[in-house]
Motif scaffolding. Structure first.
Motif, PDB file in Angstrom:
ATOM      1  N   ARG A  75       0.808  -1.214   0.000  1.00 50.95           N
ATOM      2  CA  ARG A  75       0.000   0.000   0.000  1.00 50.95           C
ATOM      3  C   ARG A  75       0.848   1.274   0.000  1.00 50.95           C
ATOM      4  O   ARG A  75       0.313   2.372   0.096  1.00 50.95           O
ATOM      5  CB  ARG A  75      -0.954  -0.006   1.195  1.00 50.95           C
ATOM      6  CG  ARG A  75      -1.956  -1.171   1.151  1.00 50.95           C
ATOM      7  CD  ARG A  75      -3.146  -0.916   2.022  1.00 50.95           C
ATOM      8  NE  ARG A  75      -3.872   0.286   1.612  1.00 50.95           N
ATOM      9  CZ  ARG A  75      -4.908   0.797   2.292  1.00 50.95           C
ATOM     10  NH1 ARG A  75      -5.312   0.211   3.417  1.00 50.95           N
ATOM     11  NH2 ARG A  75      -5.517   1.883   1.862  1.00 50.95           N
ATOM     12  N   THR A  76       2.152   1.117  -0.120  1.00 49.20           N
ATOM     13  CA  THR A  76       3.032   2.279  -0.221  1.00 49.20           C
ATOM     14  C   THR A  76       2.781   2.997  -1.539  1.00 49.20           C
ATOM     15  O   THR A  76       2.717   2.374  -2.604  1.00 49.20           O
ATOM     16  CB  THR A  76       4.503   1.858  -0.137  1.00 49.20           C
ATOM     17  OG1 THR A  76       4.734   1.228   1.128  1.00 49.20           O
ATOM     18  CG2 THR A  76       5.427   3.058  -0.287  1.00 49.20           C
ATOM     19  N   GLN A  77       2.644   4.310  -1.489  1.00 53.09           N
ATOM     20  CA  GLN A  77       2.403   5.091  -2.698  1.00 53.09           C
ATOM     21  C   GLN A  77       3.711   5.450  -3.387  1.00 53.09           C
ATOM     22  O   GLN A  77       4.665   5.889  -2.746  1.00 53.09           O
ATOM     23  CB  GLN A  77       1.647   6.377  -2.359  1.00 53.09           C
ATOM     24  CG  GLN A  77       0.210   6.166  -1.927  1.00 53.09           C
ATOM     25  CD  GLN A  77      -0.489   7.485  -1.661  1.00 53.09           C
ATOM     26  OE1 GLN A  77       0.057   8.366  -0.997  1.00 53.09           O
ATOM     27  NE2 GLN A  77      -1.698   7.638  -2.185  1.00 53.09           N
ATOM     28  N   SER A  80       3.562   7.214 -10.155  1.00 54.99           N
ATOM     29  CA  SER A  80       3.212   6.140 -11.076  1.00 54.99           C
ATOM     30  C   SER A  80       4.057   6.098 -12.330  1.00 54.99           C
ATOM     31  O   SER A  80       4.183   5.057 -12.966  1.00 54.99           O
ATOM     32  CB  SER A  80       1.749   6.285 -11.488  1.00 54.99           C
ATOM     33  OG  SER A  80       1.577   7.464 -12.267  1.00 54.99           O
ATOM     34  N   ASP A 146      -5.398   3.688  -2.623  1.00 55.60           N
ATOM     35  CA  ASP A 146      -4.094   4.332  -2.430  1.00 55.60           C
ATOM     36  C   ASP A 146      -3.708   5.212  -3.611  1.00 55.60           C
ATOM     37  O   ASP A 146      -2.542   5.557  -3.773  1.00 55.60           O
ATOM     38  CB  ASP A 146      -3.003   3.256  -2.243  1.00 55.60           C
ATOM     39  CG  ASP A 146      -3.379   2.210  -1.219  1.00 55.60           C
ATOM     40  OD1 ASP A 146      -3.850   2.601  -0.139  1.00 55.60           O
ATOM     41  OD2 ASP A 146      -3.211   1.011  -1.506  1.00 55.60           O
ATOM     42  N   THR A 147      -4.685   5.578  -4.421  1.00 56.43           N
ATOM     43  CA  THR A 147      -4.413   6.311  -5.654  1.00 56.43           C
ATOM     44  C   THR A 147      -4.941   7.734  -5.559  1.00 56.43           C
ATOM     45  O   THR A 147      -6.068   7.945  -5.094  1.00 56.43           O
ATOM     46  CB  THR A 147      -5.072   5.596  -6.849  1.00 56.43           C
ATOM     47  OG1 THR A 147      -4.567   4.255  -6.921  1.00 56.43           O
ATOM     48  CG2 THR A 147      -4.795   6.318  -8.153  1.00 56.43           C
ATOM     49  N   ALA A 162      -0.167   9.313  -7.662  1.00 58.69           N
ATOM     50  CA  ALA A 162       0.257   8.359  -6.635  1.00 58.69           C
ATOM     51  C   ALA A 162      -0.459   7.031  -6.852  1.00 58.69           C
ATOM     52  O   ALA A 162      -1.674   6.994  -7.057  1.00 58.69           O
ATOM     53  CB  ALA A 162      -0.059   8.906  -5.250  1.00 58.69           C
ATOM     54  N   LEU A 163       0.293   5.934  -6.807  1.00 64.91           N
ATOM     55  CA  LEU A 163      -0.267   4.615  -7.081  1.00 64.91           C
ATOM     56  C   LEU A 163       0.481   3.580  -6.242  1.00 64.91           C
ATOM     57  O   LEU A 163       1.682   3.730  -5.978  1.00 64.91           O
ATOM     58  CB  LEU A 163      -0.106   4.304  -8.575  1.00 64.91           C
ATOM     59  CG  LEU A 163      -0.836   3.117  -9.174  1.00 64.91           C
ATOM     60  CD1 LEU A 163      -2.349   3.238  -8.970  1.00 64.91           C
ATOM     61  CD2 LEU A 163      -0.524   3.014 -10.665  1.00 64.91           C
ATOM     62  N   SER A 164      -0.212   2.538  -5.808  1.00 64.63           N
ATOM     63  CA  SER A 164       0.411   1.474  -5.016  1.00 64.63           C
ATOM     64  C   SER A 164       0.364   0.158  -5.786  1.00 64.63           C
ATOM     65  O   SER A 164      -0.382   0.001  -6.764  1.00 64.63           O
ATOM     66  CB  SER A 164      -0.319   1.298  -3.690  1.00 64.63           C
ATOM     67  OG  SER A 164      -1.613   0.744  -3.892  1.00 64.63           O
ATOM     68  N   ASP A 167      -3.231  -1.321  -5.465  1.00 64.36           N
ATOM     69  CA  ASP A 167      -4.210  -0.733  -6.386  1.00 64.36           C
ATOM     70  C   ASP A 167      -3.945  -1.150  -7.831  1.00 64.36           C
ATOM     71  O   ASP A 167      -4.882  -1.291  -8.632  1.00 64.36           O
ATOM     72  CB  ASP A 167      -4.198   0.791  -6.270  1.00 64.36           C
ATOM     73  CG  ASP A 167      -5.146   1.302  -5.189  1.00 64.36           C
ATOM     74  OD1 ASP A 167      -5.827   0.471  -4.547  1.00 64.36           O
ATOM     75  OD2 ASP A 167      -5.202   2.530  -4.985  1.00 64.36           O
ATOM     76  N   VAL A 253       4.215  12.566  -3.081  1.00 62.70           N
ATOM     77  CA  VAL A 253       5.001  11.344  -3.231  1.00 62.70           C
ATOM     78  C   VAL A 253       6.420  11.717  -3.624  1.00 62.70           C
ATOM     79  O   VAL A 253       6.686  12.836  -4.067  1.00 62.70           O
ATOM     80  CB  VAL A 253       4.388  10.416  -4.300  1.00 62.70           C
ATOM     81  CG1 VAL A 253       3.029   9.905  -3.849  1.00 62.70           C
ATOM     82  CG2 VAL A 253       4.276  11.116  -5.644  1.00 62.70           C
TER      83      VAL A 253
END
Length: 391
Positions: A75-77, A80, A146-147, A162-164, A167, A253
């Motif tokens: 779940r860390t961002q 992307s 998490d986006t 931001a993306l994990s 996600d 991020v």
């Protein structure tokens, strides 16, 4: 061809000899392009090799069993980079049913964005469809947790979304199991046809495609490497990327470290979904980052994936050419990122090549690139590579 001086110490055959690789590299001085020693990190009961200095988010989902086989910082961002093009593509198609066809010019732009990671196409859709509102819509539609879109200071920088890893798995699960069939066919069809080089000149054959035989489908991401991406030897700046490092530090991020991500599916029937995000120090060359990511991906438990054949060796030199045959007059297929590790499946004798003080008539076949490089640029103590069969 520009080259640098180097001791030709072996840098490695795959996997379980990781520590020996590091020891040999230390003793023989393999140069700045050699990736750092791997370290272990817990991952859902298994062990993911995360090279020292690398921050990673990893998720591998087995669609056959409905379980994760790897999870690390899921779940860390991360910023992307081009992985957000999946959301841009899905949003663009969302209200185009029932057949989801695109006009010819639009289809060409869409294909280029997904297959060759074309930034100009992504920027066009970003502007046309509302910028950050694209991300907001897709968060709601897919239930992403998490986006989030780029921060207020960077409204045009789609790559700063931001993306994990978690996600990203959700996005692929929607594509494979929830999207209308024409959408799935269009998007996944493009990802299966990912080109060797992006339109900006960066080599896209890292991570999933470097580590596994087909079938696979990928959407890659990279950011912060300037003009050092291999392939043509020249690149253009990513249109979704901001260069102001001082301001970037204040964003939501991390925008300062170099980002290299590999995402997609592996195996028959898209059995496994793989999402690997990495941030690497700003001193990391593209070739070293490429090598770090490949080592990490090769350590993963990916059900249904057939491991790429061959022995892994380091390389040296800049703009090393991969050729169709074992002569310097044969067609140049591509150029290697400087200092990258390569998989060699076989070798044979060909034209004698001289790069003082080295002379070598042996050539290595690189299955990932479908061509040969002179063994002069392969790190090995001998002209003929140890343990590599004849072609």
């Amino acid at each position: 061809m520009r080259v640098r001086r180097s001791f030709l110490g072996v840098v490695g055959v795959v996997g379980v000899v990781g520590v020996l690789v590091w020891l040999v590299a230390t003793l023989f001085g393999t140069g700045s392009a050699q990736a750092a020693q791997p370290v272990r990190a817990p991952s859902g009961g298994a062990a993911v090799d995360v090279p020292a200095g690398v921050t990673a988010g990893v998720a591998v989902f087995d669609r056959q069993t409905g379980t994760f086989t790897e999870q690390l910082n899921t779940r860390t961002q991360f910023r992307s980079a081009s992985v957000v093009k999946l959301l841009i593509a899905l949003d663009h198609l969302w209200n185009r049913g029932p057949d989801y066809t695109l006009p010819a010019a639009d289809r060409a732009r869409f294909d280029s964005m997904l297959r060759s990671s074309d930034d100009a196409s992504a920027s066009s859709y970003w502007s046309q469809n509302g910028g950050g509102a694209i991300v907001d819509r897709m968060v709601s539609r897919l239930g992403l947790t998490d986006t989030s879109g780029p921060s207020a200071g960077y409204p045009g920088s789609w790559g700063y979304t931001a993306l994990s890893a978690a996600d990203t798995v959700r996005i692929y699960r929607y594509l494979l199991d929830g999207a209308p069939a024409p959408v799935r066919t269009l998007v996944m069809g493009d990802l299966r046809q990912s080109t060797r080089c992006g339109t900006d000149g960066f080599d896209q054959r890292f991570g999933i495609p470097a580590s596994f035989e087909r079938p696979w489908a990928v959407k890659q991401g990279w950011s912060g490497f300037g003009d050092s991406g291999g392939c043509t030897g020249t690149t253009s700046a990513a249109s979704g990327e901001v260069r102001d490092v001082a301001d970037a530090r204040a964003a939501d991020v991390d925008l300062t470290q170099r980002a290299l991500h590999t995402t997609g599916t592996v195996g028959a029937g898209d059995r496994s979904i793989v999402a690997v995000f990495t941030l690497q120090p700003t001193s990391t060359s593209f070739g070293a980052a490429y090598t770090n990511l490949n080592r990490l991906v090769r350590s993963l438990n990916v059900p249904g994936g057939a491991r790429a054949a061959g022995a892994w060796f380091g390389t040296w030199g800049t703009d090393v050419r991969v050729r169709a045959d074992t002569t310097t007059s044969s067609t140049v297929l591509t150029r290697l990122p400087a200092g990258v590790e390569v998989s060699v499946s076989c070798q044979k004798q060909g034209q004698r090549v001289e790069v003082p003080p080295y002379v070598n008539e042996w050539w290595a076949y690189l299955p990932l690139y479908g061509g040969y490089i002179t063994n002069i640029y392969v790190r090995s103590p001998d002209n003929e590579l140890p343990g590599v069969p004849l072609c």
